[in-house]
Scaffold this active site. Structure first.
Site, PDB file in Angstrom:
ATOM      1  N   LYS A   1      47.586  42.372  34.550  1.00  0.00           N
ATOM      2  CA  LYS A   1      46.353  42.918  35.139  1.00  0.00           C
ATOM      3  C   LYS A   1      45.871  42.021  36.286  1.00  0.00           C
ATOM      4  O   LYS A   1      46.348  40.890  36.444  1.00  0.00           O
ATOM      5  CB  LYS A   1      45.267  43.024  34.064  1.00  0.00           C
TER       6      LYS A   1
ATOM      7  N   TYR B   1      28.061  23.944  57.748  1.00  0.00           N
ATOM      8  CA  TYR B   1      26.800  24.664  57.559  1.00  0.00           C
ATOM      9  C   TYR B   1      25.814  23.837  56.754  1.00  0.00           C
ATOM     10  O   TYR B   1      26.176  23.218  55.754  1.00  0.00           O
ATOM     11  CB  TYR B   1      27.055  25.987  56.823  1.00  0.00           C
TER      12      TYR B   1
HETATM   13  C1  LIG Z   1      43.325  39.728  29.391  1.00  0.00           C
HETATM   14  C2  LIG Z   1      43.623  40.105  27.997  1.00  0.00           C
HETATM   15  C3  LIG Z   1      44.646  39.442  27.287  1.00  0.00           C
HETATM   16  C4  LIG Z   1      45.386  38.238  27.833  1.00  0.00           C
HETATM   17  O1  LIG Z   1      44.649  37.053  27.586  1.00  0.00           O
HETATM   18  P1  LIG Z   1      45.240  35.629  28.017  1.00  0.00           P
HETATM   19  O2  LIG Z   1      44.260  34.665  27.479  1.00  0.00           O
HETATM   20  O3  LIG Z   1      45.298  35.626  29.503  1.00  0.00           O
HETATM   21  O4  LIG Z   1      46.591  35.525  27.408  1.00  0.00           O
HETATM   22  C5  LIG Z   1      44.964  39.934  26.035  1.00  0.00           C
HETATM   23  N1  LIG Z   1      44.307  40.988  25.506  1.00  0.00           N
HETATM   24  C6  LIG Z   1      43.300  41.615  26.139  1.00  0.00           C
HETATM   25  C7  LIG Z   1      42.607  42.754  25.487  1.00  0.00           C
HETATM   26  C8  LIG Z   1      42.915  41.184  27.391  1.00  0.00           C
HETATM   27  O5  LIG Z   1      41.894  41.796  28.013  1.00  0.00           O
END
Ligand SMILES: *Cc1c(COP(=O)(O)O)cnc(C)c1O
Length: 374
Positions: free
Chosen positions: A36, A266
């Site tokens: 993702k 800035y």
């Molecule tokens: C993002 C997510 C993960 C992965 O978590 P990590 O700590 O990056 O391994 C797993 N399950 C769900 C439901 C998530 O939203």
């Protein structure tokens, strides 16, 4: 698209080793790498390019649209959409043959009403108060879907704090509640995949080993937290299994000399107390270098030397102190994340300067930055 001057490199070998590390621990069928948010900033296309030959059985995303992208890239395995979707999008789930998390009655009814089978992972909220049915309602939910076993692909939950603590009594409580939900489905003769684990739990919580592991940040060679790293080190004796995949570089675009008393940036927050040389890197908060890192101990590497960030991080530029680095000429390479000689900067360090975590820092790296797989 902006033609950015900085560049992200993706170490294909490191990504393969991290994948293989998890595959060896839990098995191909149970490993569901999470890609993702543009593969945690690493680039979905580039990450896919490296993972494809490894033939992953599953990939996890947040949005249905990301599942669409994976299908367009040619992924034929199972895609698990962990984020919410609207009832109008249910048809898309069927079209792209995605598995979806379902944690509300509205979503469940939309899946049950869909014309085609939408493989559903019924989520229980065991302690996050974010998404999912109450474990106490598991009997009712199991009864609702018992007549449609073909849609019940999974039953799942998500841990709240495995990476934040050394003692996992809250996770134990969550697992107990999850077990309650699990029994309701088993009792109905349903045989979904049960899953709870993400990176931290997969690494250090043996009780979380189930049918599927949604491994995100650690696929990219990042420890979820220092606590997770130390717990793992304690139990397994080494932490060499994970290698960071991403580096971030930019050329110096100008180098100037300033006199004592001159201001930098800035707000005139920095004033030179001596003659200095100031270099500019073409990276600011638009590119993903947090403005909140200004005024902290933030630095970048130039030819193996630490160069302090001076003044405020701008939208597309950041000034650094190269007074003591004779080789810091226009065109020299600055490292924002990665190794340079004996020095290295981790994503977690940069995040800490800005009072945030590497998850956020990586996810916010501008998707238009060119990614090069090496
Ligand atoms: C993002 C997510 C993960 C992965 O978590 P990590 O700590 O990056 O391994 C797993 N399950 C769900 C439901 C998530 O939203």
């Amino acid at each position: 698209m902006t033609a950015m001057l900085c560049e992200i490199t993706i170490d294909a070998g490191a990504l393969r080793r991290n994948y293989t590390f998890f595959e060896a621990r839990i098995g191909r069928e149970r490993l569901a790498p999470v890609v993702k948010s543009n593969a945690y900033g690493h680039g979905l296309n580039e990450t896919w390019q490296v993972l494809a030959p490894l033939n992953p059985a599953w990939l996890c995303v947040n949005y249905l649209q990301e599942a669409r992208q994976l299908r367009d890239l040619g992924f034929k395995g199972r895609v698990l959409v962990c984020g919410p979707f609207t009832p109008e999008q249910v048809a898309l789930a069927a079209t792209v043959d995605a598995d979806v998390f379902v944690g509300t009655h509205e979503a469940l009814e939309s899946v049950l009403a869909a014309k085609s089978v939408v493989r559903t992972h019924i989520e229980f909220d065991t302690g996050m108060s974010r998404q999912g049915f109450a474990p106490a309602s598991a009997g009712e939910i199991a009864a609702r879907v018992a007549g449609r076993p073909e849609i019940v692909a999974g039953v799942c939950t998500h841990f709240a704090n495995v990476e934040d603590v050394l003692e996992h009594n809250y996770a134990a409580l969550q697992l107990k509640k999850f077990d309650q939900a699990r029994m309701a489905f088993v009792g109905r003769g349903l045989k979904p995949l049960f899953h709870a684990a993400s990176s931290a739990s997969t690494l250090i919580l043996p009780e979380s080993v189930m049918d599927l592991h949604r491994v995100g940040i650690s696929l990219y060679g990042q420890w979820p937290s220092q606590a997770t790293r130390l717990s793992f080190l304690n139990e397994s004796g080494d932490v060499d299994g994970l290698a960071p995949v991403l580096e971030w570089h930019a050329p110096l675009t100008s180098v100037i000399d300033i006199e004592a008393g001159q201001y930098v940036g800035y707000g005139c927050t920095f004033r030179a107390s001596r003659k200095m040389r100031i270099a500019v890197i073409p990276v600011g908060y638009f590119e993903g270098f947090p403005r909140a890192a200004s005024g902290s101990s933030a630095y970048v590497l130039v030819n193996g030397a630490r160069c302090q960030v001076v003044g405020r991080v701008c939208m597309n530029m950041t000034m650094i102190d190269v007074t003591d680095v004779a080789s810091a000429k226009v065109g020299a390479r600055a490292t924002l994340i990665g190794k340079d000689g004996a020095e290295s900067i981790s994503a977690a360090e940069v995040a800490a300067w800005a009072d945030t975590i590497h998850y956020e820092l990586l996810a916010r790296l501008n998707p238009d930055i060119p990614r090069k797989v090496i």
